[in-house]
Design a protein around this motif. Structure first.
Motif, PDB file in Angstrom:
ATOM      1  N   GLU A 118     -41.456  46.490  29.516  1.00 11.76           N
ATOM      2  CA  GLU A 118     -40.848  47.252  28.412  1.00 11.76           C
ATOM      3  C   GLU A 118     -39.475  46.701  28.060  1.00 11.76           C
ATOM      4  N   LEU A 119     -38.695  46.337  29.087  1.00  7.76           N
ATOM      5  CA  LEU A 119     -37.378  45.761  28.818  1.00  7.76           C
ATOM      6  C   LEU A 119     -37.492  44.438  28.064  1.00  7.76           C
ATOM      7  N   PHE A 120     -38.392  43.575  28.503  1.00 10.12           N
ATOM      8  CA  PHE A 120     -38.556  42.281  27.843  1.00 10.12           C
ATOM      9  C   PHE A 120     -39.128  42.411  26.432  1.00 10.12           C
ATOM     10  N   ALA A 121     -39.808  43.513  26.165  1.00  3.49           N
ATOM     11  CA  ALA A 121     -40.382  43.722  24.831  1.00  3.49           C
ATOM     12  C   ALA A 121     -39.355  44.266  23.832  1.00  3.49           C
ATOM     13  N   ARG A 122     -38.214  44.722  24.302  1.00  7.98           N
ATOM     14  CA  ARG A 122     -37.190  45.264  23.404  1.00  7.98           C
ATOM     15  C   ARG A 122     -36.642  44.159  22.507  1.00  7.98           C
ATOM     16  N   ASP A 123     -36.384  44.507  21.257  1.00  8.38           N
ATOM     17  CA  ASP A 123     -35.924  43.525  20.266  1.00  8.38           C
ATOM     18  C   ASP A 123     -34.643  42.818  20.695  1.00  8.38           C
ATOM     19  N   GLU A 124     -33.661  43.589  21.179  1.00  6.48           N
ATOM     20  CA  GLU A 124     -32.383  42.966  21.539  1.00  6.48           C
ATOM     21  C   GLU A 124     -32.525  42.009  22.725  1.00  6.48           C
ATOM     22  N   VAL A 125     -33.419  42.312  23.639  1.00  5.59           N
ATOM     23  CA  VAL A 125     -33.636  41.417  24.779  1.00  5.59           C
ATOM     24  C   VAL A 125     -34.339  40.144  24.317  1.00  5.59           C
ATOM     25  N   ARG A 126     -35.361  40.294  23.484  1.00  8.13           N
ATOM     26  CA  ARG A 126     -36.049  39.106  22.949  1.00  8.13           C
ATOM     27  C   ARG A 126     -35.079  38.237  22.158  1.00  8.13           C
ATOM     28  N   ARG A 127     -34.230  38.884  21.368  1.00 11.05           N
ATOM     29  CA  ARG A 127     -33.248  38.141  20.577  1.00 11.05           C
ATOM     30  C   ARG A 127     -32.314  37.364  21.517  1.00 11.05           C
ATOM     31  N   ASP A 128     -31.822  38.016  22.567  1.00 10.01           N
ATOM     32  CA  ASP A 128     -30.921  37.347  23.505  1.00 10.01           C
ATOM     33  C   ASP A 128     -31.621  36.209  24.236  1.00 10.01           C
ATOM     34  N   LEU A 129     -32.886  36.407  24.590  1.00 13.28           N
ATOM     35  CA  LEU A 129     -33.633  35.346  25.268  1.00 13.28           C
ATOM     36  C   LEU A 129     -33.832  34.150  24.343  1.00 13.28           C
ATOM     37  N   ASN A 130     -34.155  34.414  23.090  1.00 15.36           N
ATOM     38  CA  ASN A 130     -34.361  33.327  22.128  1.00 15.36           C
ATOM     39  C   ASN A 130     -33.055  32.616  21.816  1.00 15.36           C
ATOM     40  N   THR A 131     -31.940  33.329  21.796  1.00 11.52           N
ATOM     41  CA  THR A 131     -30.641  32.712  21.556  1.00 11.52           C
ATOM     42  C   THR A 131     -30.300  31.764  22.708  1.00 11.52           C
ATOM     43  N   GLY A 132     -30.609  32.159  23.922  1.00 13.51           N
ATOM     44  CA  GLY A 132     -30.349  31.300  25.090  1.00 13.51           C
ATOM     45  C   GLY A 132     -31.140  30.012  25.023  1.00 13.51           C
ATOM     46  N   ASP A 133     -32.367  30.046  24.490  1.00  5.23           N
ATOM     47  CA  ASP A 133     -33.183  28.837  24.350  1.00  5.23           C
ATOM     48  C   ASP A 133     -32.592  27.904  23.308  1.00  5.23           C
ATOM     49  N   ALA A 134     -32.040  28.456  22.230  1.00  4.03           N
ATOM     50  CA  ALA A 134     -31.511  27.637  21.134  1.00  4.03           C
ATOM     51  C   ALA A 134     -30.249  26.920  21.552  1.00  4.03           C
ATOM     52  N   GLU A 135     -29.462  27.493  22.468  1.00  5.23           N
ATOM     53  CA  GLU A 135     -28.196  26.889  22.881  1.00  5.23           C
ATOM     54  C   GLU A 135     -28.390  25.715  23.811  1.00  5.23           C
ATOM     55  N   GLU A 136     -29.509  25.611  24.468  1.00  8.88           N
ATOM     56  CA  GLU A 136     -29.716  24.545  25.467  1.00  8.88           C
ATOM     57  C   GLU A 136     -29.943  23.232  24.855  1.00  8.88           C
TER      58      GLU A 136
END
Length: 136
Positions: A118-136
């Motif tokens: 449920e935590l990983f499905a939250r929009d803000e968590v997905r957004r933060d996870l995707n932002t971390g991928d873009a910075e690498e």
């Protein structure tokens, strides 16, 4: 000061793990066969997911969950009510010097996994996870 290998923070020994797994299998078999003379307990389908043995092997804590996750309090009550008969059944099937005192707790692993999903499905968590991928 020297720390003993049984000090807090060290994991269970191989012996504890082996005995815990043997007790888990034995309890599962006893419950599946309906060897305990309690119609209420035999009416429940209970999964024994893990058994943790104390370092001296005198206490075994069984983590259980009724099929479907419902009737948790009834399952724990029935197991506690039949604790002595279950202990006798475990001691009959195993070759331990002492039959461990059995304790029963609900296994909340699946509940914790659901909360994590449920935590990983939250929009803000997905957004933060995707932002971390873009910075690498």
């Amino acid at each position: 000061m020297a720390r003993s290998r049984f000090s807090e923070g060290s994991g269970p020994s191989q012996r504890q793990l082996r005995v815990g797994e043997l007790i888990r299998r034995t309890l599962s078999d006893v419950l599946n066969r309906g060897d305990i003379h309690d119609p209420e307990l035999n009416a429940l389908s209970i999964t024994v997911s893990e058994v943790r043995a104390s370092p001296d092997l005198k206490i075994a804590t069984a983590y259980v969950l009724p099929l479907g996750g419902g009737h948790r309090t009834e399952a724990i009550a029935a197991l506690k009510r039949n604790k002595h008969e279950l202990r006798r059944a475990v001691s009959r099937e195993m070759t331990l010097k002492y039959a461990p005192d059995l304790r029963f707790l609900i296994d909340d692993t699946f509940d914790r996994m659901d909360r994590t999903r449920e935590l990983f499905a939250r929009d803000e968590v997905r957004r933060d996870l995707n932002t971390g991928d873009a910075e690498e």
